[in-house]
Each structure stands twice: as C-alpha cells, then as structure tokens.
Enzyme design. Structure first.
Site, PDB file in Angstrom:
ATOM      1  NE  ARG A   1      46.883  39.042  42.951  1.00 47.06           N
ATOM      2  CZ  ARG A   1      46.053  38.487  42.149  1.00 47.06           C
ATOM      3  NH1 ARG A   1      45.350  39.004  41.077  1.00 47.06           N
ATOM      4  NH2 ARG A   1      45.863  37.066  42.166  1.00 47.06           N
TER       5      ARG A   1
ATOM      6  CG  ASN B   1      49.589  39.020  40.362  1.00 50.78           C
ATOM      7  OD1 ASN B   1      50.188  39.666  41.455  1.00 50.78           O
ATOM      8  ND2 ASN B   1      49.185  37.681  40.491  1.00 50.78           N
TER       9      ASN B   1
END
Length: 94
Positions: free
Chosen positions: A22, A40
């Site tokens: 990320r 996520n």
C-alpha cells in the site's frame, strides 16, 4: 473533469499485504499525480481506486503488473470507468 480523465478500480492478489504494497502503491500514485485510495481487503488482497489521465492510469496499471511492484503480485483484476473527481489526493485507507 478533463475528457481524458479515467478511473481504474482494481483488486490485486498474491503476496500483497505486510510487504509495503500500500505504501509503495501510494508513492507511485503520487509520482504519477493520480488521486484515489488503496486499502487491504479481508481476503488478503488489496483494493484500489485511482483517477487521472488515461496515459498516467495506463502507466500505473503497467507498474502494478510489473516486477517493480512490492510483494508478489499474482493477479490484477481491474476495470476502467469515467472519473468522478471525488478525490483530492491519493491515500492509504482502512
């Protein structure tokens, strides 16, 4: 919204959680001046929404498919649609 601005909505699977995915995805989006979010998902995948010019979104999706993306990307399912302009920047959420 510029006529050549698009949105890509993607789900990336593989070894993509706990590997900085990320963070590096957000850095790449910033580099390409894209807006959107990355998070996520509960199934171990990563979901993202990014908006920007067609050319920059194409560069972003190519990067997601490349060995330069962190972790081990096994699959990228994505769809391209019209941008909404709802984002001011690119953020890691959730």
């Amino acid at each position: 919204m510029a006529a050549d601005t698009v949105r890509v909505t993607a789900r990336i699977s593989g070894v993509v959680q706990g590997v900085g995915f990320r963070y590096w995805t957000a850095r790449k989006a910033d580099e390409l001046m894209l807006t959107g979010t990355v998070r996520n998902a509960s199934d171990g995948s990563v979901e993202l929404v990014a908006e920007g010019s067609v050319e920059r979104v194409e560069r972003f999706t190519s990067w997601l498919h490349s060995s330069n993306a962190p972790g081990r990307v096994e699959n990228v399912d994505f769809q391209v649609s019209e941008a909404t302009g709802e984002f001011d920047d690119f953020r890691i959420v959730g």
